[in-house]
Design a protein around this motif. Structure first.
Motif, PDB file in Angstrom:
ATOM      1  N   GLN A 190       0.838  -1.197   0.000  1.00  0.00           N
ATOM      2  CA  GLN A 190       0.000   0.000   0.000  1.00  0.00           C
ATOM      3  C   GLN A 190       0.872   1.244   0.000  1.00  0.00           C
ATOM      4  O   GLN A 190       1.989   1.239   0.538  1.00  0.00           O
ATOM      5  CB  GLN A 190      -0.903   0.044   1.238  1.00  0.00           C
ATOM      6  CG  GLN A 190      -2.244  -0.627   1.105  1.00  0.00           C
ATOM      7  CD  GLN A 190      -3.167  -0.266   2.257  1.00  0.00           C
ATOM      8  OE1 GLN A 190      -2.848  -0.461   3.425  1.00  0.00           O
ATOM      9  NE2 GLN A 190      -4.342   0.259   1.931  1.00  0.00           N
ATOM     10  N   SER A 191       0.356   2.313  -0.574  1.00  0.00           N
ATOM     11  CA  SER A 191       1.016   3.613  -0.470  1.00  0.00           C
ATOM     12  C   SER A 191      -0.054   4.687  -0.461  1.00  0.00           C
ATOM     13  O   SER A 191      -1.150   4.505  -0.999  1.00  0.00           O
ATOM     14  CB  SER A 191       1.990   3.836  -1.634  1.00  0.00           C
ATOM     15  OG  SER A 191       1.312   3.814  -2.871  1.00  0.00           O
ATOM     16  N   GLY A 192       0.248   5.788   0.176  1.00  0.00           N
ATOM     17  CA  GLY A 192      -0.726   6.868   0.267  1.00  0.00           C
ATOM     18  C   GLY A 192      -0.249   7.968   1.181  1.00  0.00           C
ATOM     19  O   GLY A 192       0.957   8.182   1.348  1.00  0.00           O
ATOM     20  N   ILE A 193      -1.199   8.663   1.777  1.00  0.00           N
ATOM     21  CA  ILE A 193      -0.900   9.800   2.647  1.00  0.00           C
ATOM     22  C   ILE A 193      -1.688   9.654   3.941  1.00  0.00           C
ATOM     23  O   ILE A 193      -2.884   9.343   3.920  1.00  0.00           O
ATOM     24  CB  ILE A 193      -1.258  11.128   1.959  1.00  0.00           C
ATOM     25  CG1 ILE A 193      -0.388  11.324   0.710  1.00  0.00           C
ATOM     26  CG2 ILE A 193      -1.076  12.306   2.908  1.00  0.00           C
ATOM     27  CD1 ILE A 193      -0.820  12.490  -0.155  1.00  0.00           C
ATOM     28  N   ILE A 194      -0.997   9.862   5.073  1.00  0.00           N
ATOM     29  CA  ILE A 194      -1.640   9.825   6.389  1.00  0.00           C
ATOM     30  C   ILE A 194      -1.409  11.176   7.055  1.00  0.00           C
ATOM     31  O   ILE A 194      -0.349  11.789   6.891  1.00  0.00           O
ATOM     32  CB  ILE A 194      -1.096   8.659   7.251  1.00  0.00           C
ATOM     33  CG1 ILE A 194      -1.925   8.507   8.528  1.00  0.00           C
ATOM     34  CG2 ILE A 194       0.392   8.831   7.560  1.00  0.00           C
ATOM     35  CD1 ILE A 194      -1.657   7.207   9.259  1.00  0.00           C
ATOM     36  N   ALA A 195      -2.420  11.665   7.779  1.00  0.00           N
ATOM     37  CA  ALA A 195      -2.351  13.024   8.330  1.00  0.00           C
ATOM     38  C   ALA A 195      -2.889  13.076   9.750  1.00  0.00           C
ATOM     39  O   ALA A 195      -3.708  12.244  10.165  1.00  0.00           O
ATOM     40  CB  ALA A 195      -3.155  13.978   7.445  1.00  0.00           C
ATOM     41  N   ASP A 196      -2.402  14.054  10.496  1.00  0.00           N
ATOM     42  CA  ASP A 196      -2.994  14.427  11.787  1.00  0.00           C
ATOM     43  C   ASP A 196      -3.123  15.946  11.793  1.00  0.00           C
ATOM     44  O   ASP A 196      -2.948  16.593  10.758  1.00  0.00           O
ATOM     45  CB  ASP A 196      -2.178  13.880  12.972  1.00  0.00           C
ATOM     46  CG  ASP A 196      -0.773  14.479  13.065  1.00  0.00           C
ATOM     47  OD1 ASP A 196      -0.488  15.464  12.335  1.00  0.00           O
ATOM     48  OD2 ASP A 196       0.038  13.971  13.856  1.00  0.00           O
TER      49      ASP A 196
END
Length: 417
Positions: free
Chosen positions: A108-114
């Motif tokens: 998997q690849s992507g973007i994670i944010a807080d």
């Protein structure tokens, strides 16, 4: 790094406490961290040591009795914006976008944010990690913060633990002015002001976005479910990947959240005016065919083929000129759009279409007539200069000035004595 020696050294530390870790497994972990993740050897040895301490429920050697995996154990819980390349961290964030993995070795690849920011992530296939869902929150423990082309990213490996958080926390991204973007992840509110021909068969769309502070190139790669932007529309683009190449920034929108909105943006920045002689007209100039599918507008091949929508018999005609403008000191790559072409050549789209459909040479005849009308002509081009190309929206004809011509010859060959 001598992996065998380092593995034996780590193994001896735990043998003193009655544990018998396998040196071969330790060596394999060290090799993976250093060779695959690019972790510094000393950090890799410290990380493997702390991981074993956590596994055996022992204090990390040399930690003074503190709990393994705590603040001295290399997996300190941090906000995403505080992660530093080379660290092992624990973060909690929302998966705000997923993109198609670039390699079979990536699950998997992507973007994670807080609330502090966002970071690209990669889950290695060898990690056997649970699949994360877009829009869900997760606690990711013992992941590696890596760096690629100056941009931090998060690597999920076999030692990483992923747990879903069953709550939806507030996450409100704030748009950044285009001129203040930097490599990483960015959010912008911008207008789609220019569409470009696809330069690669994997490219769905590319073009130019702009806001009140400047302009930036964007690209969307072909992936299932991805749609093109509509020229002239205004968008909120959340969590777009910001990359840098040859000192210029660009946005990749595959993992971004894209929301079209009503309203208008007064785009500024990048304005250019260049004066000189047209010294070359490139192939692809003259009358061209464009894809009629809404939101596409790509130039078609001579066989009416669109790289996205395939054969398009109900094409739309358009005019353009691609060429070089020489000001005596520099050669400028120019692209004239329809209005500028009609003004410069005196040939309307309707006139060019009649020639293309009734002359034996067809579209080639339009190219030849336009070339004869403009080659060698002195003009001033007004438009935006992007990536060494001036996108021309207006042309002014320049009267030949013999004084300037003489000065140019003198600079080129030296003044006569």
């Amino acid at each position: 790094m001598d992996y065998s020696e380092a593995a034996e050294r780590i193994s001896r530390k735990f043998a003193k406490g009655g544990q018998t870790p396998d040196p071969k497994k330790i060596e394999g972990k060290l090799r993976r961290l250093v060779d695959e993740f690019g972790v510094q050897p000393s950090e890799a040895e410290r990380s493997v040591t702390n991981e074993l301490a956590k596994e055996y429920s022992l204090p990390a050697p040399g930690s003074g009795g503190g709990p393994a995996g705590g603040k001295g154990g290399g997996t300190e819980e941090k906000k995403i914006a505080d992660g530093v390349p080379g660290e092992w961290v624990t973060i909690e964030g929302k998966v705000v976008g997923l993109s198609q993995p670039a390699s079979p070795s990536i699950a998997q690849s992507g973007i994670i944010a807080d609330e502090s920011g966002a970071i690209r992530f990669v889950v290695w296939a060898k990690s056997n990690a649970p699949v994360m869902a877009e829009g869900a929150w997760y606690r990711i423990e013992s992941a590696v913060v890596d760096e690629f082309k100056g941009v931090a990213n998060l690597k999920v490996h076999s030692g990483t633990t992923i747990k879903e958080i069953n709550e939806d926390r507030s996450l409100i991204p704030t748009p950044t002015p285009i001129k203040e973007l930097h490599p990483g992840i960015g959010c912008v509110r911008a207008k789609f002001i220019q569409e470009w021909d696809a330069s690669h068969d994997r490219m769905l769309q590319s073009g130019l976005l702009g806001d009140e502070t400047g302009t930036i190139k964007f690209v969307i790669w072909k992936e299932p479910g991805k749609e093109s932007l509509v020229p002239g529309a205004v968008y909120n683009l959340f969590y777009a990947a910001v990359d840098e190449f040859n000192g210029r920034l660009s946005l990749t929108l595959n993992a971004a959240t894209i929301l079209q909105e009503e309203g208008e943006i007064a785009v500024s920045g990048g304005e250019a005016a260049v004066t000189g002689a047209i010294v070359h007209i490139a192939p692809g100039s003259g009358i061209i065919k464009r894809c009629p599918v809404e939101g596409c507008n790509r130039a078609l091949s001579r066989q009416n083929y669109c790289p996205v929508h395939e054969i398009q018999p109900k094409f739309v005609y358009d005019l353009r000129i691609k060429g070089w403008l020489d000001d005596g000191e520099k050669t400028h790559n120019i692209l004239l759009q329809r209005d500028a072409v009609e003004s410069l050549t005196g040939m309307t789209l309707a006139g060019a279409q009649e020639i293309a459909e009734n002359n034996p040479l067809g579209m080639d005849e339009v190219f030849l007539q336009m070339r004869d009308k403009v080659l060698g002509r002195y003009i001033t081009c007004h438009g935006r200069e992007i990536e060494n190309r001036v996108l021309v929206n207006k042309c002014d004809k320049v009267t030949f000035n013999t004084t300037d011509h003489t000065a140019l010859l003198n600079r080129a060959g030296g003044a006569p004595s």
